[in-house]
Design a protein around this motif. Structure first.
Motif, PDB file in Angstrom:
ATOM      1  N   ALA A  25       0.832  -1.197   0.000  1.00  0.00           N
ATOM      2  CA  ALA A  25       0.000   0.000   0.000  1.00  0.00           C
ATOM      3  C   ALA A  25       0.871   1.253   0.000  1.00  0.00           C
ATOM      4  CB  ALA A  25      -0.900   0.005   1.219  1.00  0.00           C
ATOM      5  N   THR A  26       0.423   2.271  -0.737  1.00  0.00           N
ATOM      6  CA  THR A  26       1.069   3.578  -0.715  1.00  0.00           C
ATOM      7  C   THR A  26       0.069   4.591  -0.198  1.00  0.00           C
ATOM      8  OG1 THR A  26       0.453   4.010  -3.010  1.00  0.00           O
ATOM      9  CG2 THR A  26       2.626   3.046  -2.632  1.00  0.00           C
ATOM     10  N   TYR A  27       0.560   5.580   0.500  1.00  0.00           N
ATOM     11  CA  TYR A  27      -0.300   6.598   1.099  1.00  0.00           C
ATOM     12  C   TYR A  27       0.057   7.961   0.530  1.00  0.00           C
ATOM     13  CZ  TYR A  27      -1.600   3.026   4.457  1.00  0.00           C
ATOM     14  OH  TYR A  27      -2.078   1.890   5.033  1.00  0.00           O
ATOM     15  N   LYS A  28      -0.980   8.755   0.268  1.00  0.00           N
ATOM     16  CA  LYS A  28      -0.783  10.125  -0.212  1.00  0.00           C
ATOM     17  C   LYS A  28      -1.510  11.071   0.742  1.00  0.00           C
ATOM     18  CE  LYS A  28      -0.294   9.014  -5.073  1.00  0.00           C
ATOM     19  NZ  LYS A  28      -0.781   9.238  -6.420  1.00  0.00           N
ATOM     20  N   ASN A  29      -0.822  12.135   1.114  1.00  0.00           N
ATOM     21  CA  ASN A  29      -1.405  13.151   1.982  1.00  0.00           C
ATOM     22  C   ASN A  29      -1.723  14.386   1.161  1.00  0.00           C
ATOM     23  OD1 ASN A  29      -1.078  11.618   4.398  1.00  0.00           O
ATOM     24  ND2 ASN A  29       1.087  12.107   4.342  1.00  0.00           N
ATOM     25  N   HIS A  30      -2.912  14.932   1.380  1.00  0.00           N
ATOM     26  CA  HIS A  30      -3.356  16.121   0.666  1.00  0.00           C
ATOM     27  C   HIS A  30      -3.865  17.138   1.689  1.00  0.00           C
ATOM     28  CE1 HIS A  30      -3.286  13.954  -3.162  1.00  0.00           C
ATOM     29  NE2 HIS A  30      -3.861  12.956  -2.525  1.00  0.00           N
ATOM     30  N   GLY A  31      -3.532  18.384   1.481  1.00  0.00           N
ATOM     31  CA  GLY A  31      -4.078  19.451   2.306  1.00  0.00           C
ATOM     32  C   GLY A  31      -3.244  19.737   3.547  1.00  0.00           C
ATOM     33  N   TYR A  32      -3.795  20.644   4.368  1.00  0.00           N
ATOM     34  CA  TYR A  32      -3.093  21.124   5.550  1.00  0.00           C
ATOM     35  C   TYR A  32      -4.110  21.464   6.627  1.00  0.00           C
ATOM     36  CZ  TYR A  32      -1.105  24.738   8.581  1.00  0.00           C
ATOM     37  OH  TYR A  32      -0.730  25.483   9.666  1.00  0.00           O
ATOM     38  N   SER A  60      -7.223  26.503   3.217  1.00  0.00           N
ATOM     39  CA  SER A  60      -7.306  25.869   1.910  1.00  0.00           C
ATOM     40  C   SER A  60      -8.658  26.136   1.279  1.00  0.00           C
ATOM     41  CB  SER A  60      -7.053  24.369   2.028  1.00  0.00           C
ATOM     42  OG  SER A  60      -7.891  23.803   3.006  1.00  0.00           O
ATOM     43  N   LEU A  61      -9.675  26.374   2.084  1.00  0.00           N
ATOM     44  CA  LEU A  61     -11.012  26.720   1.608  1.00  0.00           C
ATOM     45  C   LEU A  61     -11.574  27.825   2.478  1.00  0.00           C
ATOM     46  CD1 LEU A  61     -12.535  23.140   1.298  1.00  0.00           C
ATOM     47  CD2 LEU A  61     -11.775  24.558  -0.580  1.00  0.00           C
ATOM     48  N   SER A  62     -12.410  28.652   1.905  1.00  0.00           N
ATOM     49  CA  SER A  62     -13.124  29.646   2.702  1.00  0.00           C
ATOM     50  C   SER A  62     -14.577  29.646   2.267  1.00  0.00           C
ATOM     51  CB  SER A  62     -12.508  31.035   2.538  1.00  0.00           C
ATOM     52  OG  SER A  62     -12.577  31.452   1.201  1.00  0.00           O
ATOM     53  N   VAL A  73      -8.535  21.609   5.377  1.00  0.00           N
ATOM     54  CA  VAL A  73      -8.882  20.212   5.094  1.00  0.00           C
ATOM     55  C   VAL A  73      -7.606  19.422   4.815  1.00  0.00           C
ATOM     56  CG1 VAL A  73     -10.197  18.674   3.589  1.00  0.00           C
ATOM     57  CG2 VAL A  73     -11.062  20.969   4.071  1.00  0.00           C
ATOM     58  N   ARG A  74      -7.506  18.240   5.445  1.00  0.00           N
ATOM     59  CA  ARG A  74      -6.389  17.334   5.200  1.00  0.00           C
ATOM     60  C   ARG A  74      -6.941  15.930   5.038  1.00  0.00           C
ATOM     61  NH1 ARG A  74      -2.824  13.831   7.267  1.00  0.00           N
ATOM     62  NH2 ARG A  74      -3.198  13.830   9.472  1.00  0.00           N
ATOM     63  N   SER A  75      -6.473  15.241   3.984  1.00  0.00           N
ATOM     64  CA  SER A  75      -6.909  13.871   3.711  1.00  0.00           C
ATOM     65  C   SER A  75      -5.705  12.971   3.544  1.00  0.00           C
ATOM     66  CB  SER A  75      -7.741  13.816   2.422  1.00  0.00           C
ATOM     67  OG  SER A  75      -8.905  14.577   2.550  1.00  0.00           O
ATOM     68  N   ARG A  76      -5.888  11.717   3.920  1.00  0.00           N
ATOM     69  CA  ARG A  76      -4.876  10.675   3.714  1.00  0.00           C
ATOM     70  C   ARG A  76      -5.545   9.560   2.924  1.00  0.00           C
ATOM     71  NH1 ARG A  76       0.058   9.099   6.034  1.00  0.00           N
ATOM     72  NH2 ARG A  76       0.326   6.853   6.209  1.00  0.00           N
ATOM     73  N   VAL A  77      -4.979   9.265   1.743  1.00  0.00           N
ATOM     74  CA  VAL A  77      -5.571   8.302   0.814  1.00  0.00           C
ATOM     75  C   VAL A  77      -4.637   7.107   0.687  1.00  0.00           C
ATOM     76  CG1 VAL A  77      -6.401   7.963  -1.540  1.00  0.00           C
ATOM     77  CG2 VAL A  77      -6.691  10.176  -0.443  1.00  0.00           C
ATOM     78  N   ARG A  78      -5.218   5.899   0.778  1.00  0.00           N
ATOM     79  CA  ARG A  78      -4.442   4.667   0.620  1.00  0.00           C
ATOM     80  C   ARG A  78      -4.713   4.087  -0.755  1.00  0.00           C
ATOM     81  NH1 ARG A  78      -5.602  -0.945   3.585  1.00  0.00           N
ATOM     82  NH2 ARG A  78      -7.365  -0.739   2.195  1.00  0.00           N
ATOM     83  N   GLU A  79      -3.642   3.825  -1.483  1.00  0.00           N
ATOM     84  CA  GLU A  79      -3.741   3.164  -2.784  1.00  0.00           C
ATOM     85  C   GLU A  79      -3.091   1.800  -2.642  1.00  0.00           C
ATOM     86  OE1 GLU A  79      -1.986   5.688  -5.701  1.00  0.00           O
ATOM     87  OE2 GLU A  79      -3.548   7.188  -5.514  1.00  0.00           O
ATOM     88  N   VAL A  88      -8.604   7.058   4.072  1.00  0.00           N
ATOM     89  CA  VAL A  88      -8.526   6.411   5.376  1.00  0.00           C
ATOM     90  C   VAL A  88      -8.569   7.417   6.521  1.00  0.00           C
ATOM     91  CG1 VAL A  88      -7.355   4.343   4.550  1.00  0.00           C
ATOM     92  CG2 VAL A  88      -6.011   6.315   5.233  1.00  0.00           C
ATOM     93  N   GLU A  89      -8.288   8.677   6.226  1.00  0.00           N
ATOM     94  CA  GLU A  89      -8.334   9.706   7.261  1.00  0.00           C
ATOM     95  C   GLU A  89      -8.654  11.040   6.616  1.00  0.00           C
ATOM     96  OE1 GLU A  89      -5.347  11.945  10.406  1.00  0.00           O
ATOM     97  OE2 GLU A  89      -4.649  10.209   9.312  1.00  0.00           O
ATOM     98  N   ARG A  90      -9.546  11.799   7.256  1.00  0.00           N
ATOM     99  CA  ARG A  90      -9.840  13.157   6.796  1.00  0.00           C
ATOM    100  C   ARG A  90     -10.118  14.014   8.017  1.00  0.00           C
ATOM    101  NH1 ARG A  90     -13.769  13.019   2.588  1.00  0.00           N
ATOM    102  NH2 ARG A  90     -12.003  12.902   1.202  1.00  0.00           N
ATOM    103  N   GLN A  91      -9.479  15.162   8.054  1.00  0.00           N
ATOM    104  CA  GLN A  91      -9.700  16.125   9.128  1.00  0.00           C
ATOM    105  C   GLN A  91     -10.138  17.443   8.513  1.00  0.00           C
ATOM    106  OE1 GLN A  91      -6.436  16.732  11.758  1.00  0.00           O
ATOM    107  NE2 GLN A  91      -6.127  14.546  12.126  1.00  0.00           N
ATOM    108  N   VAL A  92     -11.134  18.049   9.119  1.00  0.00           N
ATOM    109  CA  VAL A  92     -11.597  19.365   8.698  1.00  0.00           C
ATOM    110  C   VAL A  92     -11.583  20.258   9.932  1.00  0.00           C
ATOM    111  CG1 VAL A  92     -13.515  20.717   7.755  1.00  0.00           C
ATOM    112  CG2 VAL A  92     -13.058  18.420   6.880  1.00  0.00           C
ATOM    113  N   LEU A  93     -10.893  21.382   9.824  1.00  0.00           N
ATOM    114  CA  LEU A  93     -10.875  22.370  10.888  1.00  0.00           C
ATOM    115  C   LEU A  93     -11.669  23.566  10.394  1.00  0.00           C
ATOM    116  CD1 LEU A  93      -9.676  23.360  13.640  1.00  0.00           C
ATOM    117  CD2 LEU A  93      -7.950  24.494  12.260  1.00  0.00           C
ATOM    118  N   ALA A  94     -12.750  23.898  11.107  1.00  0.00           N
ATOM    119  CA  ALA A  94     -13.616  25.014  10.721  1.00  0.00           C
ATOM    120  C   ALA A  94     -13.446  26.148  11.737  1.00  0.00           C
ATOM    121  CB  ALA A  94     -15.070  24.565  10.674  1.00  0.00           C
TER     122      ALA A  94
END
Length: 151
Positions: A25-32, A60-62, A73-79, A88-94
């Protein structure tokens, strides 16, 4: 005989190693999303948009309007091999703001807090689906213009 056997065993071991490596498995992180230590410096009702931008960075969004809330928004995707990528993981800070641009609330959400939202997709039907392979092949042959090859 033993030399051939050793080569076969080595080749099989190499093939197994390649297969096992390809299927990892490989993991990709997106966002902050800012860390909790950075958010502790923000005071609800006191700090403004400018201090949020200075201490944790721009979002990253308004919100829809220029004076909308901030969303990090930060996401972690497993391929994994040939399978569809999975989040597999998503965090949203509002961070929401009052009318005077001071912080009204700071909330953190994860995948466990969210709901599945079905997305609709509009796709134009293609005529290729109704034609078989032979019909497509013969249709392409009849579209050839012999005069184009002479020029």
């Amino acid at each position: 005989m033993t030399a051939i056997r050793n080569r076969v065993v080595s080749a099989m071991a190499l093939c197994c190693l390649i297969v096992m490596t390809a299927c990892s498995a490989t993991y990709k992180n997106h966002g902050y999303v800012p860390l909790d230590e950075d958010l502790q410096n923000l005071v609800v009702g006191v700090d403004t948009r400018a201090t949020v931008d200075d201490s944790v960075g721009p979002p990253s969004l308004s919100g829809m309007l220029g004076d909308g809330n901030y969303y990090y928004v930060r996401s972690r995707v497993r391929e994994y091999g040939m399978f569809r990528p999975e989040v597999v993981e998503r965090q949203v800070l509002a961070i929401s703001f009052n009318g005077d641009n001071t912080i009204a609330n700071i909330e953190r959400f994860g995948l466990e807090d969210g709901n599945i939202v079905p997305l609709s997709r509009r796709v134009t039907d293609s005529s290729v689906l109704s034609n078989g392979f032979l019909r497509q092949l013969l249709g392409n042959i009849t579209n050839i213009n012999p005069l184009e090859g002479l020029n």
